[in-house]
Scaffold this motif. Structure first.
Motif, PDB file in Angstrom:
ATOM      1  N   ARG A  81       1.044  -1.108  -0.064  1.00 20.26           N
ATOM      2  CA  ARG A  81       0.056   0.137  -0.186  1.00 20.26           C
ATOM      3  C   ARG A  81       0.897   1.145  -0.031  1.00 20.26           C
ATOM      4  O   ARG A  81       0.732   2.077  -0.661  1.00 20.26           O
ATOM      5  N   THR A  82       1.907   1.274   0.788  1.00 22.49           N
ATOM      6  CA  THR A  82       2.904   2.465   0.920  1.00 22.49           C
ATOM      7  C   THR A  82       3.632   2.458  -0.471  1.00 22.49           C
ATOM      8  O   THR A  82       3.637   3.725  -0.832  1.00 22.49           O
ATOM      9  N   ALA A  83       3.935   1.406  -1.007  1.00 19.78           N
ATOM     10  CA  ALA A  83       4.610   1.301  -2.275  1.00 19.78           C
ATOM     11  C   ALA A  83       3.686   2.010  -3.409  1.00 19.78           C
ATOM     12  O   ALA A  83       4.465   2.850  -4.181  1.00 19.78           O
ATOM     13  N   LYS A  84       2.584   1.669  -3.371  1.00 16.54           N
ATOM     14  CA  LYS A  84       1.692   2.350  -4.358  1.00 16.54           C
ATOM     15  C   LYS A  84       1.518   3.839  -4.235  1.00 16.54           C
ATOM     16  O   LYS A  84       1.254   4.490  -5.124  1.00 16.54           O
ATOM     17  N   GLU A  85       1.057   4.137  -2.946  1.00 11.32           N
ATOM     18  CA  GLU A  85       1.257   5.482  -2.722  1.00 11.32           C
ATOM     19  C   GLU A  85       2.248   6.545  -3.166  1.00 11.32           C
ATOM     20  O   GLU A  85       1.844   7.676  -3.443  1.00 11.32           O
ATOM     21  N   TYR A  86       3.374   5.927  -2.799  1.00 13.62           N
ATOM     22  CA  TYR A  86       4.523   6.750  -2.830  1.00 13.62           C
ATOM     23  C   TYR A  86       5.607   6.429  -3.780  1.00 13.62           C
ATOM     24  O   TYR A  86       6.732   6.774  -3.678  1.00 13.62           O
ATOM     25  N   ASN A  87       5.154   5.222  -4.545  1.00 16.57           N
ATOM     26  CA  ASN A  87       6.126   4.979  -5.665  1.00 16.57           C
ATOM     27  C   ASN A  87       7.404   4.470  -5.070  1.00 16.57           C
ATOM     28  O   ASN A  87       8.297   4.866  -5.753  1.00 16.57           O
ATOM     29  N   LYS A  88       7.352   3.376  -4.169  1.00 16.60           N
ATOM     30  CA  LYS A  88       8.508   2.777  -3.635  1.00 16.60           C
ATOM     31  C   LYS A  88       8.389   1.521  -4.009  1.00 16.60           C
ATOM     32  O   LYS A  88       7.150   0.792  -3.999  1.00 16.60           O
ATOM     33  N   PRO A  89       9.485   0.645  -3.943  1.00 15.10           N
ATOM     34  CA  PRO A  89       9.484  -0.665  -4.177  1.00 15.10           C
ATOM     35  C   PRO A  89       8.893  -1.384  -2.615  1.00 15.10           C
ATOM     36  O   PRO A  89       9.581  -0.978  -1.773  1.00 15.10           O
ATOM     37  N   ALA A  90       8.086  -2.412  -2.771  1.00 14.38           N
ATOM     38  CA  ALA A  90       7.924  -3.155  -1.307  1.00 14.38           C
ATOM     39  C   ALA A  90       8.624  -4.068  -1.470  1.00 14.38           C
ATOM     40  O   ALA A  90       9.378  -4.708  -2.066  1.00 14.38           O
ATOM     41  N   ASN A  91       9.062  -4.544  -0.022  1.00 14.02           N
ATOM     42  CA  ASN A  91       9.757  -5.435   0.522  1.00 14.02           C
ATOM     43  C   ASN A  91       9.043  -6.581   1.446  1.00 14.02           C
ATOM     44  O   ASN A  91       9.677  -7.020   2.297  1.00 14.02           O
ATOM     45  N   GLY A  92       7.681  -6.884   1.183  1.00 11.33           N
ATOM     46  CA  GLY A  92       6.852  -7.717   2.104  1.00 11.33           C
ATOM     47  C   GLY A  92       6.609  -7.357   3.441  1.00 11.33           C
ATOM     48  O   GLY A  92       6.510  -8.243   4.128  1.00 11.33           O
ATOM     49  N   ALA A  93       6.750  -6.186   3.817  1.00 10.27           N
ATOM     50  CA  ALA A  93       6.347  -5.682   5.153  1.00 10.27           C
ATOM     51  C   ALA A  93       4.770  -6.064   5.655  1.00 10.27           C
ATOM     52  O   ALA A  93       4.093  -5.804   4.498  1.00 10.27           O
ATOM     53  N   ASN A  94       4.511  -5.935   6.618  1.00 11.61           N
ATOM     54  CA  ASN A  94       3.146  -6.127   7.169  1.00 11.61           C
ATOM     55  C   ASN A  94       2.182  -4.930   6.849  1.00 11.61           C
ATOM     56  O   ASN A  94       2.852  -4.041   6.586  1.00 11.61           O
ATOM     57  N   SER A  95       1.120  -5.024   7.003  1.00 10.28           N
ATOM     58  CA  SER A  95       0.209  -3.898   6.884  1.00 10.28           C
ATOM     59  C   SER A  95       0.512  -2.705   7.969  1.00 10.28           C
ATOM     60  O   SER A  95       0.149  -1.263   7.540  1.00 10.28           O
ATOM     61  N   SER A  96       1.240  -2.787   9.036  1.00 10.01           N
ATOM     62  CA  SER A  96       1.687  -1.922   9.858  1.00 10.01           C
ATOM     63  C   SER A  96       2.998  -1.504   9.780  1.00 10.01           C
ATOM     64  O   SER A  96       3.442  -0.444  10.562  1.00 10.01           O
ATOM     65  N   GLU A  97       3.638  -2.140   8.845  1.00 10.35           N
ATOM     66  CA  GLU A  97       5.288  -1.761   8.757  1.00 10.35           C
ATOM     67  C   GLU A  97       5.940  -1.569  10.095  1.00 10.35           C
ATOM     68  O   GLU A  97       6.791  -1.026  10.318  1.00 10.35           O
ATOM     69  N   THR A  98       5.494  -2.757  10.791  1.00 11.85           N
ATOM     70  CA  THR A  98       6.401  -2.899  12.123  1.00 11.85           C
ATOM     71  C   THR A  98       7.449  -4.500  11.966  1.00 11.85           C
ATOM     72  O   THR A  98       7.154  -5.130  11.031  1.00 11.85           O
ATOM     73  N   LEU A  99       8.327  -4.081  13.021  1.00 10.28           N
ATOM     74  CA  LEU A  99       9.605  -5.212  12.974  1.00 10.28           C
ATOM     75  C   LEU A  99       8.840  -6.453  13.232  1.00 10.28           C
ATOM     76  O   LEU A  99       7.864  -6.616  14.358  1.00 10.28           O
TER      77      LEU A  99
END
Length: 449
Positions: A314-332
């Motif tokens: 979702r973040t990748a789509k919004e900010y044109n960044k490559p995704a790396n498999g993070a979860n929905s909250s982008e937490t460790l």
């Protein structure tokens, strides 16, 4: 429960996904996520069993997407096909009616790809019949309080695109405290997939020694900066703050991140500090909420330099960044801090004079843009003089920036050993994973009261 019985649950889950595939309309997409467990819980107080029992639980989260809209339903997963299908199909129909009433989501991400995985991690846990004697034998003469949780935890995923994942881990956590007659406590955790009796006894013996030292008169310290050794449990608490407005790419893009200046390379941390996500221990699944697979390892901070953040689709789509498999909250999910060179036997001599901090709690950002964290010491923290523990301390509040305690000038060293600090949460369900971290020695750490 045996692995043969787990296969029945896996078959029923797969059947549920296949049934929903047949019933879905051409314009619809869906994801199905399963969280389930078969856990033995035993609670101890005063070195006696106060409560024990087996928990068998599971729930399904069905998310339906159509026409740039999405919604979800959550319902129990019983393992009985007829019941589960009735609940699943009813949820699908309810979601269809609901979607027409919802606003368009411009950054909705549909499930894509053909990822599949199956990971079953077996362990050697204490049986319900033997766990009490193994745990209590070493603490019969102590005020021992804690909770043991062990057994199978299942996470699974399926979607309308054909992705499918099945993850099982057989693991345990023991979260415990030893109290003295004054009500002071030494806290510890013991966790893993294989019960190691010698390691458990070693941890209890170390806690006993700290309990004896706690009986000394407490030293009240004035506010100021003190050289401090943080045990792995305390380091894990500090590390957890990176999941709350720091390592997330969305937070960086929105200006909310404590690592913003690090991402702009205006600052860097100590060359001794390296952080990565490491899924290779098999304690948490690599797949995320959309069935995407994270790499087995992802470097985040390499020798003090931020080289990756956590980016979901979702973040990748919004900010044109490559995704790396993070979860929905982008937490460790599986963080690991690399060890340093400080040997266990040299901790007190290297500290010389200062604070030995075993645990921290009540952490919060006091000034997120500058990476300042506030919190308090807790459980078995000591004043050290000339390399020897002199007295326990009264609780202190600290307020310090991660750019200082993980910075080049103040991070003296990290220990050459690491400890796994588990997530012992059981709210709604047993939580998975934890942090693999060393202890750390900091030159000047700020205590405010």
């Amino acid at each position: 429960m045996k692995f043969a019985e787990l296969s029945v649950l896996e078959s029923n889950f797969n059947q549920l996904v296949e049934g929903l595939l047949i019933k879905k309309m051409a314009t619809e997409h869906f994801t199905v996520r399963l969280s389930s467990e078969i856990s033995q819980f035993t609670r101890f107080n005063h070195a006696k069993v106060r409560q024990t029992g087996l928990v068998v639980d599971g729930w399904i989260k069905l998310t339906l997407m159509a026409n740039q809209r999405s919604s979800f339903r959550q319902f129990p997963f019983t393992g009985d096909w007829e019941i589960d299908w009735q609940l699943g199909y009813s949820a699908l129909q309810e979601l269809r009616d609901e979607l027409t009433l919802l606003p368009i989501d411009p950054y909705l991400v549909l499930p894509t790809g053909n990822n599949t995985s199956r990971e079953v991690n077996s362990g050697k846990l204490l049986t319900p019949e033997t766990l009490v004697s193994h745990i209590l034998e070493a603490v019969t003469d102590l005020d021992f309080t804690g909770i043991y949780a062990g057994g199978f935890v299942i996470r699974a995923y399926g979607d309308s695109g054909g992705q499918k994942h099945w993850f099982v881990t057989d693991s345990f956590t023991l979260d415990y405290s030893l109290f003295n007659e004054l009500g002071q406590a030494v806290k510890g955790t013991f966790a893993g997939s294989n019960w190691d009796e010698s390691n458990y006894i070693a941890k209890i013996n170390d806690a006993k020694e700290q309990l004896v030292m706690l009986s000394r008169p407490a030293k009240e310290l004035p506010k100021g900066q003190y050289k401090t050794y943080f045990a792995p449990s305390a380091v894990a608490e500090l590390l957890s703050m990176l999941s709350w407005g720091a390592i997330s790419e969305a937070d960086i893009q929105q200006g909310n991140s404590a690592l913003a200046v690090l991402s702009r390379q205006e600052k860097q941390l100590s060359r001794k500090f390296t952080l990565k996500e490491n899924f290779q221990q098999g304690l948490v699944p690599r797949f995320n909420d959309l069935g995407e697979m994270a790499a087995p390892e992802l470097d985040l901070v390499e020798k003090g330099i931020l080289i990756n953040t956590l980016v979901n689709s979702r973040t990748a789509k919004e900010y044109n960044k490559p995704a790396n498999g993070a979860n929905s909250s982008e937490t460790l999910r599986a963080p690991e801090i690399s060890p340093g060179n400080l040997a266990f036997a040299d901790i007190l001599s290297s500290l010389d004079t200062g604070l030995y901090v075993s645990n921290l709690h009540y952490l919060n950002w006091s000034d997120r843009p500058t990476g300042r964290i506030t919190g308090m010491t807790r459980y078995a923290c000591f004043w050290v003089e000339n390399g020897e523990i002199v007295a326990p301390i009264e609780n202190l509040r600290f307020d310090e920036s991660l750019y200082r305690f993980w910075g080049e000038e103040n991070l003296v060293d990290l220990t050459d050993f690491q400890e796994f600090i588990p997530d012992v949460g059981t709210y709604e369900s047993r939580q998975l994973g934890g942090s693999l971290v060393p202890g750390m020695l900091v030159k000047d750490f700020t205590y405010t009261l």
